[in-house]
Write a protein that holds these residues in place. Structure first.
Motif, PDB file in Angstrom:
ATOM      1  N   LYS A  27      76.443  61.057  25.118  1.00  0.00           N
ATOM      2  CA  LYS A  27      75.876  59.655  24.871  1.00  0.00           C
ATOM      3  C   LYS A  27      75.484  58.712  25.552  1.00  0.00           C
ATOM      4  N   CYS A  28      73.855  58.222  25.276  1.00  0.00           N
ATOM      5  CA  CYS A  28      74.364  57.180  26.328  1.00  0.00           C
ATOM      6  C   CYS A  28      72.786  56.391  25.662  1.00  0.00           C
ATOM      7  N   GLU A  29      72.818  55.005  25.578  1.00  0.00           N
ATOM      8  CA  GLU A  29      71.719  54.321  25.412  1.00  0.00           C
ATOM      9  C   GLU A  29      70.687  54.385  26.605  1.00  0.00           C
ATOM     10  N   MET A  30      69.178  54.248  26.459  1.00  0.00           N
ATOM     11  CA  MET A  30      68.336  55.128  27.006  1.00  0.00           C
ATOM     12  C   MET A  30      67.881  53.591  27.801  1.00  0.00           C
ATOM     13  N   ILE A  31      67.635  53.324  29.088  1.00  0.00           N
ATOM     14  CA  ILE A  31      66.734  52.167  29.552  1.00  0.00           C
ATOM     15  C   ILE A  31      65.304  52.431  29.684  1.00  0.00           C
ATOM     16  N   PRO A  32      64.236  52.289  29.025  1.00  0.00           N
ATOM     17  CA  PRO A  32      63.223  51.817  28.900  1.00  0.00           C
ATOM     18  C   PRO A  32      62.232  51.752  30.207  1.00  0.00           C
ATOM     19  N   ILE A  33      62.801  52.473  31.658  1.00  0.00           N
ATOM     20  CA  ILE A  33      62.439  52.660  32.791  1.00  0.00           C
ATOM     21  C   ILE A  33      62.022  53.538  33.559  1.00  0.00           C
ATOM     22  N   GLU A  34      61.067  53.719  33.896  1.00  0.00           N
ATOM     23  CA  GLU A  34      61.201  55.678  34.665  1.00  0.00           C
ATOM     24  C   GLU A  34      61.312  55.339  36.494  1.00  0.00           C
ATOM     25  N   TRP A  35      62.109  55.171  37.364  1.00  0.00           N
ATOM     26  CA  TRP A  35      61.787  54.018  38.312  1.00  0.00           C
ATOM     27  C   TRP A  35      61.542  55.861  39.369  1.00  0.00           C
ATOM     28  N   VAL A  36      60.399  55.818  39.712  1.00  0.00           N
ATOM     29  CA  VAL A  36      59.718  56.640  40.939  1.00  0.00           C
ATOM     30  C   VAL A  36      60.245  56.326  42.800  1.00  0.00           C
ATOM     31  N   THR A  37      60.503  57.024  42.923  1.00  0.00           N
ATOM     32  CA  THR A  37      60.828  57.104  44.734  1.00  0.00           C
ATOM     33  C   THR A  37      59.833  57.958  45.294  1.00  0.00           C
ATOM     34  N   ARG A  38      58.989  57.771  46.548  1.00  0.00           N
ATOM     35  CA  ARG A  38      58.187  58.158  47.252  1.00  0.00           C
ATOM     36  C   ARG A  38      58.241  58.427  48.376  1.00  0.00           C
ATOM     37  N   ARG A  39      58.931  59.572  49.606  1.00  0.00           N
ATOM     38  CA  ARG A  39      58.356  59.773  51.145  1.00  0.00           C
ATOM     39  C   ARG A  39      56.872  59.640  51.147  1.00  0.00           C
ATOM     40  N   LEU A  40      56.078  60.101  50.821  1.00  0.00           N
ATOM     41  CA  LEU A  40      54.630  59.892  51.106  1.00  0.00           C
ATOM     42  C   LEU A  40      53.791  59.547  50.484  1.00  0.00           C
ATOM     43  N   ALA A  41      52.492  58.812  50.759  1.00  0.00           N
ATOM     44  CA  ALA A  41      51.808  58.390  49.610  1.00  0.00           C
ATOM     45  C   ALA A  41      50.934  59.039  49.098  1.00  0.00           C
ATOM     46  N   THR A  42      50.958  59.594  47.827  1.00  0.00           N
ATOM     47  CA  THR A  42      49.718  60.636  46.606  1.00  0.00           C
ATOM     48  C   THR A  42      50.129  60.399  45.449  1.00  0.00           C
ATOM     49  N   GLY A  43      48.991  61.028  45.108  1.00  0.00           N
ATOM     50  CA  GLY A  43      48.752  60.609  43.441  1.00  0.00           C
ATOM     51  C   GLY A  43      48.682  59.117  43.314  1.00  0.00           C
TER      52      GLY A  43
END
Length: 428
Positions: A94-110
């Motif tokens: 169990k843990c309390e979730m930090i409301p942040i999505e961490w995105v890592t990108r190697r190539l620029a797209t999307g």
């Protein structure tokens, strides 16, 4: 008449703690500190605007997630994942979730291209580009800066998220991406970008949490966007037919199948050669440090001065059965062991003499002052010998490389926590 699941694999389910678009999180009343995450046969995109039932997705997602987290756990990454529980669920701390999505990108797209007009698709980020997004479906998960995260002062399980915590998550996110990037390279598949989330456990530690599956990343086999096997295939559909869903499902199955045997074999060996059994204690320290990094180790006793033929016989014995070897030579006084082995093999040789304070200069000098043509390195401490061996073996084994990177991260986190406890102006 619909039935309600009350237990899975012997785990009695309590109340639903959280329900998302593709999963449910259950309390486990008989196992305090643990919860169960149950995946759904559901695929969504665009904050749930596009959504379809997809039979079998829950099992595929759970399998993929388990394979990823078991890999990360083996590398030593601190995660909430405990074990798989049936075909569609897993157990987590169990843990309390930090409301942040961490995105890592190697190539620029999307979406990056839409937010950064002028950057060509495929632009390579080195180091990888990192972005953060606040989890808010109603506002389409807006991008946030470090300053916004710090200013929000999220407090979870007694931990306030500040600059130190952001720094730890940033480093961990990059580590996770690079581990999985190297893993996928062994399958000739490029990890283009991915997202992860963190939670804070009951002890106030930041841990990698939630789910990592084919919804979490972009994967391009052979680095070719046209061959993509991730959820982007579903996102790109303007209309969705049963045939389209079958294609998406086949892609997800392919990913799970590739992950099944992605952890490299432990087909290496570190041979610690000591010139005398009196050096056993020193050698055991080297062996312990090696094993902590996932290295296979064997200890042997042989003197290059007293028994050179036997020393070379031992070297040839290993060369005849292994192709991924490192020799660590442990000899005091006049160290002939390292140079003799180095001059007789093409495998790496590391000197680690058991120096003593009363004759340190002489012992070290005999290891450093090598004849021409010798290429063996010299280190003084057992841990250094193990780390040197691991850096060599890690060139062709991403799991060993990963353990080294995790060790670096743990050193960083330890320093961060120590500094946080001590810093501040004090009046004497």
């Amino acid at each position: 008449m619909a039935t309600t699941t009350t237990s899975i694999e012997g785990y009695k389910l309590g109340k639903v703690l959280i329900e998302g678009k593709t999963k449910q999180v259950y309390n486990l009343p008989e196992h305090p500190g643990l919860c169960l995450l149950l995946s759904k046969d559901r695929i969504t995109a665009g904050d749930g605007v596009k959504a379809h039932d997809l039979a079998g997705k829950a099992q595929i997602s759970n399998t993929t997630n388990g394979q990823v987290f078991r890999l990360l756990n083996e590398a030593g990454v601190r995660t909430a994942y405990v074990k798989q529980c049936g075909e569609k669920a897993f157990i987590a701390r169990k843990c309390e979730m930090i409301p942040i999505e961490w995105v890592t990108r190697r190539l620029a797209t999307g979406s990056f291209l839409k937010r950064n007009v002028g950057v060509p698709e495929g632009y390579r980020f080195s180091p990888p580009k990192q972005e953060t997004f606040f989890k808010d479906d109603a506002n389409h998960d807006p991008q946030w800066s470090d300053e916004q995260i710090i200013s929000a002062k999220f407090e979870l399980n007694g931990l306030t998220i500040g600059q130190d915590e952001v720094d730890i998550m940033r480093r961990t996110t990059l580590l996770v991406f690079e581990i999985l990037e190297r893993a996928w390279q062994t399958k000739n598949c490029a990890l283009i970008d991915m997202k992860v989330e963190f939670g804070v456990d009951a002890d106030g530690n930041i841990v990698l949490a939630d789910i990592i599956d084919s919804d979490s990343w972009r994967l391009w086999p052979a680095g070719d966007k046209r061959l993509m096997v991730d959820k982007q295939v579903y996102r790109n559909l303007t209309s969705v037919t049963s045939t389209d869903l079958d294609t998406v499902k086949r892609n997800f199955i392919w990913v799970a199948e590739q992950l099944a045997d992605i952890v490299p074999r432990k087909d290496h060996l570190v041979i610690i050669l000591m010139g005398s059994a009196s050096d056993t204690s020193h050698c055991e320290k080297i062996a312990t440090s090696c094993r902590s990094l996932g290295l296979n180790v064997e200890l042997r006793v042989s003197s290059a001065h007293k028994g050179p033929e036997e020393t070379l016989r031992i070297v040839r014995e290993y060369e005849s059965v292994m192709t991924n070897l490192i020799f660590v030579a442990v000899a005091g006084r006049s160290n002939g062991l390292g140079p003799v082995v180095s001059g007789s093999t093409n495998y790496p040789v590391i000197n680690c003499p058991p120096v003593k304070s009363d004759n340190m200069q002489v012992d070290v000098w005999s290891s450093l002052n090598l004849p021409s043509g010798m290429g063996c390195a010299t280190v003084l401490y057992p841990e250094a010998a193990a780390l040197h061996a691991a850096t060599i073996l890690g060139l062709n084994n991403f799991m060993i490389w990963s353990k080294l990177r995790v060790k670096q991260l743990n050193n960083f986190v330890t320093l961060k926590k120590a500094d946080k406890e001590l810093r501040g102006v004090r009046n004497v």
